[in-house]
Design a protein around this motif. Sequence first.
Motif, PDB file in Angstrom:
ATOM      1  N   ALA A 229      40.257  20.851  45.443  1.00 36.18           N
ATOM      2  CA  ALA A 229      39.736  22.038  44.765  1.00 36.18           C
ATOM      3  C   ALA A 229      40.417  23.293  45.295  1.00 36.18           C
ATOM      4  O   ALA A 229      40.707  23.409  46.489  1.00 36.18           O
ATOM      5  N   GLY A 230      40.692  24.223  44.404  1.00 40.96           N
ATOM      6  CA  GLY A 230      41.430  25.428  44.757  1.00 40.96           C
ATOM      7  C   GLY A 230      40.753  26.249  45.843  1.00 40.96           C
ATOM      8  O   GLY A 230      39.572  26.575  45.736  1.00 40.96           O
TER       9      GLY A 230
ATOM     10  N   GLY B  63      41.103  39.254  45.196  1.00 42.05           N
ATOM     11  CA  GLY B  63      40.045  40.207  44.901  1.00 42.05           C
ATOM     12  C   GLY B  63      40.159  40.845  43.531  1.00 42.05           C
ATOM     13  O   GLY B  63      39.167  41.325  42.981  1.00 42.05           O
ATOM     14  N   THR B  64      41.361  40.830  42.941  1.00 44.72           N
ATOM     15  CA  THR B  64      41.533  41.387  41.593  1.00 44.72           C
ATOM     16  C   THR B  64      41.098  40.408  40.511  1.00 44.72           C
ATOM     17  O   THR B  64      40.948  40.793  39.349  1.00 44.72           O
ATOM     18  N   ASP B  65      40.931  39.138  40.870  1.00 44.00           N
ATOM     19  CA  ASP B  65      40.632  38.062  39.916  1.00 44.00           C
ATOM     20  C   ASP B  65      41.701  37.929  38.836  1.00 44.00           C
ATOM     21  O   ASP B  65      41.441  37.410  37.745  1.00 44.00           O
ATOM     22  N   ALA B  66      42.919  38.375  39.144  1.00 48.06           N
ATOM     23  CA  ALA B  66      44.028  38.165  38.219  1.00 48.06           C
ATOM     24  C   ALA B  66      44.468  36.706  38.229  1.00 48.06           C
ATOM     25  O   ALA B  66      45.042  36.203  37.264  1.00 48.06           O
ATOM     26  N   VAL B  67      44.203  36.020  39.337  1.00 46.57           N
ATOM     27  CA  VAL B  67      44.539  34.612  39.468  1.00 46.57           C
ATOM     28  C   VAL B  67      43.331  33.876  40.032  1.00 46.57           C
ATOM     29  O   VAL B  67      42.667  34.356  40.956  1.00 46.57           O
ATOM     30  N   VAL B  68      43.053  32.717  39.439  1.00 43.50           N
ATOM     31  CA  VAL B  68      41.974  31.860  39.908  1.00 43.50           C
ATOM     32  C   VAL B  68      42.597  30.524  40.303  1.00 43.50           C
ATOM     33  O   VAL B  68      42.970  29.726  39.437  1.00 43.50           O
ATOM     34  N   PRO B  69      42.775  30.256  41.610  1.00 45.59           N
ATOM     35  CA  PRO B  69      43.319  28.956  42.026  1.00 45.59           C
ATOM     36  C   PRO B  69      42.360  27.835  41.612  1.00 45.59           C
ATOM     37  O   PRO B  69      41.166  27.887  41.908  1.00 45.59           O
ATOM     38  N   LEU B  70      42.896  26.835  40.923  1.00 41.94           N
ATOM     39  CA  LEU B  70      42.061  25.764  40.392  1.00 41.94           C
ATOM     40  C   LEU B  70      42.115  24.513  41.266  1.00 41.94           C
ATOM     41  O   LEU B  70      41.087  24.042  41.742  1.00 41.94           O
ATOM     42  N   VAL B  71      43.310  23.971  41.458  1.00 35.43           N
ATOM     43  CA  VAL B  71      43.465  22.785  42.306  1.00 35.43           C
ATOM     44  C   VAL B  71      44.812  22.851  43.015  1.00 35.43           C
ATOM     45  O   VAL B  71      45.753  23.485  42.550  1.00 35.43           O
ATOM     46  N   HIS B  72      44.890  22.163  44.155  1.00 38.22           N
ATOM     47  CA  HIS B  72      46.136  21.992  44.891  1.00 38.22           C
ATOM     48  C   HIS B  72      46.564  20.536  44.704  1.00 38.22           C
ATOM     49  O   HIS B  72      45.835  19.607  45.065  1.00 38.22           O
ATOM     50  N   GLN B  73      47.749  20.348  44.150  1.00 39.25           N
ATOM     51  CA  GLN B  73      48.148  19.038  43.675  1.00 39.25           C
ATOM     52  C   GLN B  73      48.803  18.151  44.723  1.00 39.25           C
ATOM     53  O   GLN B  73      49.468  18.618  45.643  1.00 39.25           O
ATOM     54  N   ARG B  74      48.586  16.859  44.543  1.00 37.11           N
ATOM     55  CA  ARG B  74      49.358  15.832  45.217  1.00 37.11           C
ATOM     56  C   ARG B  74      50.149  15.121  44.122  1.00 37.11           C
ATOM     57  O   ARG B  74      49.563  14.504  43.232  1.00 37.11           O
ATOM     58  N   VAL B  75      51.456  15.233  44.169  1.00 34.00           N
ATOM     59  CA  VAL B  75      52.307  14.742  43.102  1.00 34.00           C
ATOM     60  C   VAL B  75      52.607  13.261  43.280  1.00 34.00           C
ATOM     61  O   VAL B  75      52.897  12.804  44.385  1.00 34.00           O
ATOM     62  N   VAL B  76      52.532  12.525  42.190  1.00 31.46           N
ATOM     63  CA  VAL B  76      52.853  11.101  42.187  1.00 31.46           C
ATOM     64  C   VAL B  76      54.241  10.908  41.575  1.00 31.46           C
ATOM     65  O   VAL B  76      54.505  11.344  40.453  1.00 31.46           O
ATOM     66  N   THR B  77      55.123  10.264  42.326  1.00 33.74           N
ATOM     67  CA  THR B  77      56.471   9.947  41.851  1.00 33.74           C
ATOM     68  C   THR B  77      56.587   8.443  41.683  1.00 33.74           C
ATOM     69  O   THR B  77      56.164   7.676  42.556  1.00 33.74           O
ATOM     70  N   GLY B  78      57.155   8.023  40.564  1.00 30.09           N
ATOM     71  CA  GLY B  78      57.384   6.600  40.337  1.00 30.09           C
ATOM     72  C   GLY B  78      58.733   6.192  40.894  1.00 30.09           C
ATOM     73  O   GLY B  78      59.761   6.764  40.531  1.00 30.09           O
ATOM     74  N   VAL B  79      58.748   5.197  41.798  1.00 28.02           N
ATOM     75  CA  VAL B  79      59.977   4.766  42.474  1.00 28.02           C
ATOM     76  C   VAL B  79      60.122   3.261  42.295  1.00 28.02           C
ATOM     77  O   VAL B  79      59.248   2.495  42.701  1.00 28.02           O
TER      78      VAL B  79
ATOM     79  N   SER C  88      35.828  21.959  41.455  1.00 28.90           N
ATOM     80  CA  SER C  88      35.634  20.586  41.930  1.00 28.90           C
ATOM     81  C   SER C  88      35.613  19.607  40.758  1.00 28.90           C
ATOM     82  O   SER C  88      36.066  18.455  40.895  1.00 28.90           O
ATOM     83  N   ALA C  89      35.125  20.046  39.611  1.00 27.34           N
ATOM     84  CA  ALA C  89      35.123  19.183  38.429  1.00 27.34           C
ATOM     85  C   ALA C  89      36.542  18.870  37.981  1.00 27.34           C
ATOM     86  O   ALA C  89      36.831  17.782  37.473  1.00 27.34           O
ATOM     87  N   LEU C  90      37.448  19.813  38.184  1.00 28.95           N
ATOM     88  CA  LEU C  90      38.845  19.589  37.830  1.00 28.95           C
ATOM     89  C   LEU C  90      39.506  18.622  38.811  1.00 28.95           C
ATOM     90  O   LEU C  90      40.207  17.696  38.413  1.00 28.95           O
ATOM     91  N   ALA C  91      39.280  18.838  40.105  1.00 30.53           N
ATOM     92  CA  ALA C  91      39.916  17.999  41.129  1.00 30.53           C
ATOM     93  C   ALA C  91      39.471  16.546  41.019  1.00 30.53           C
ATOM     94  O   ALA C  91      40.291  15.619  41.111  1.00 30.53           O
ATOM     95  N   GLU C  92      38.191  16.331  40.845  1.00 32.15           N
ATOM     96  CA  GLU C  92      37.662  14.973  40.812  1.00 32.15           C
ATOM     97  C   GLU C  92      37.712  14.357  39.428  1.00 32.15           C
ATOM     98  O   GLU C  92      37.838  13.135  39.292  1.00 32.15           O
ATOM     99  N   GLY C  93      37.625  15.193  38.398  1.00 33.79           N
ATOM    100  CA  GLY C  93      37.622  14.679  37.032  1.00 33.79           C
ATOM    101  C   GLY C  93      39.017  14.543  36.456  1.00 33.79           C
ATOM    102  O   GLY C  93      39.553  13.436  36.324  1.00 33.79           O
TER     103      GLY C  93
END
Length: 499
Positions: A310-311, A460-476, A297-302
Motif C-alpha cells: 500500500a502506498g 501536502g498539496t494532494d497533487a499526488v496520491v501514492p497508491l501502491v509500491h510495486q514488485r515487478v514480475v519478470t518471466g524468465v 490497501s484494497a488495491l494492493a491486496e485486490g
Amino acid sequence: MRTPRRPRLLAALLLTPLLAGCFASGGDSGERADGKAGSRLRVALAFPPAERLSPYGADATILSRLGVTEGLTALDGNGAAAPALAASWRREDDRTWLFTLREAAFQDGTDVTPAAVVTALTRATEAEPAPAALTGVTLTAEAEGGSGVRVTTAEPDPVLPLRLSSPSLAILSSKAYAKKDAVDPVGTATGPFELTKVTGTTSADLDRFDDHWGGLARSAGIDARFIADGTARANALRTGQVDLAEAIPVAQAATLDADTRRETATTRTTSLLLNTKSGVFEDASLRAAARAAIDTSALAEGVYEGHADAGAGIYGPAVTWAGSKRVAPVGRAKAGRPDGASITLATYDNRPELPEVAQVLKQQLENAGFTVKLEVREYARLESDALAGKFDAFVGARNSLLDTGDPVSLLGSDFTCDGGYNLALLCDKDVDRAVAEAQAVSDTDERRRAALAAEAVILGTDAVVPLVHQRVVTGVGAKVGGVLLDPYERTLVGTGTRR
C-alpha cells in the motif's frame, strides 16, 4: 572503419570483475565455454517505442534494458554512481567535474573520444523537451586532452556523476546526431548489443557488438518484440515463443511455472496525479476529498494480489532509507464536498493492472460523490495529452529513481513549476522552495532527509496520491541465465545473459 582491437578487449575482460556489482556491466561475459557463438535471445517488452527510440524520453529505458546504450556512469547495487564509459572522475570545484574516459568504441567503428562525448552531452542539453535527468540543470561539456571531459554546471550539482548514469544521457557517436530534429541509435551506441533494425512499433533486431569494452556478450543477438498486452506476453513465454518477458501481469503470474518467475522489489510507485492547474482539482479541498476517498490497501491486496505494498509516499519500501525517516504531509487542505463534480480519469494499458486500478478508483471516487469518466489508451497515445493537462486525473506507474538515481531529481522533474514530467501541473512556491533546498545539499544522508522533507510538502498539496509500491514480475525461460533485474528497472539484458 577500423579493425576491432583485441588487445583492448583482453584488457577490458581483465577489468570486468571490478564491475560485477554494477547493474549495467552484465557480469558474466565472454564467449561460451564450449566455444560456440551463443544463441539469440527472444525478448518481449511491454512498451513499444513512442519516440522513434530517441534517448531523450521514455524510449531511453528500452535502449538501456536491451543493452544498447551506456552513459558515462552507471548505478551500482547500492544506488551509487559506478564507472561505465568513464573509468573515473573527480570534482574540481563546486560546479566542475573532470571525467576520464576508458578506451572504448562506438558500434559504427569510431572511437569514444572526448569530442564525441561533448557532442552527445551538448545535444542532450538542447533537446526539447529536456531529458528528465536535466530538469533544473544547465550544464556544458568540453574536451580535456586525449581522454578527459570537463562538465560544468551553472549551479553546484553534488550528484552530477549519479545524474550522468541516466539512460536519457547515453553517449552515442556523432553519426547519431546527423539530423537536427532526430537522434538515431541504430548502430551508433556503445553497449554489448547493436541495434540493427527497427520495425515500427512491433519489433527490433540486435546483434552482438564484438568490440564492446566489457567483453563479448554470451548471446549472439536479440530478437525483441513489443507486446503491449500483458496476457500475450505471458502466453509468449509459456509457449516458448520468447525467452524473456517483462512486466508479467499479476493475474498471469500464477500461470507460469515457479522457476520461470522472478519477482523484484522496485522503486516503482503507482500514483494518482490530480490536475492542479485547471478543472475540478484546481480546488485543493476537492483534491483532499479525492485522496480521502481512496483505499490503497484494497488495491494492493485486490488488484495486485499481494504483489505490491500500500502506498506510503513517493518513495516506496525498496528505497530502504526512506521508511523510518518519512515526514508526515504538511499543509493539507480540509476535504470538501464533490457534489457530483465531473472528472475524467485516464490511464494506459501497457501495464495491465492500471486499467483495473483505475476502475477501482472510479468506484471509490463515485462513492465519495464525484462523477467519473474513465479513459484508457496505450501509453504512447496518452502521454502528450496528460502532460498538456487534458485530463483531471491520471493513474501512472513511475520508477522514482529511474531518471537519475537521485531522489531529489525526481521531485524536480515531476512536481516543480519547471518540471519536465509534471503530470499534476503543480506549481507551488512552497514545493519549489523545498525542492530547491534539497537540491543544494551535498552530503548523501542530509540530501535524503531534505528529499523526505520536500516529499512531505508535495504530499501536502494532494497533487499526488501514492497508491501502491510495486514488485515487478519478470518471466524468465527455464534455460535462461544472467538476466539483470534491479530495482531501478534500467537493465534486463547484459553481456552475461544467455540461453
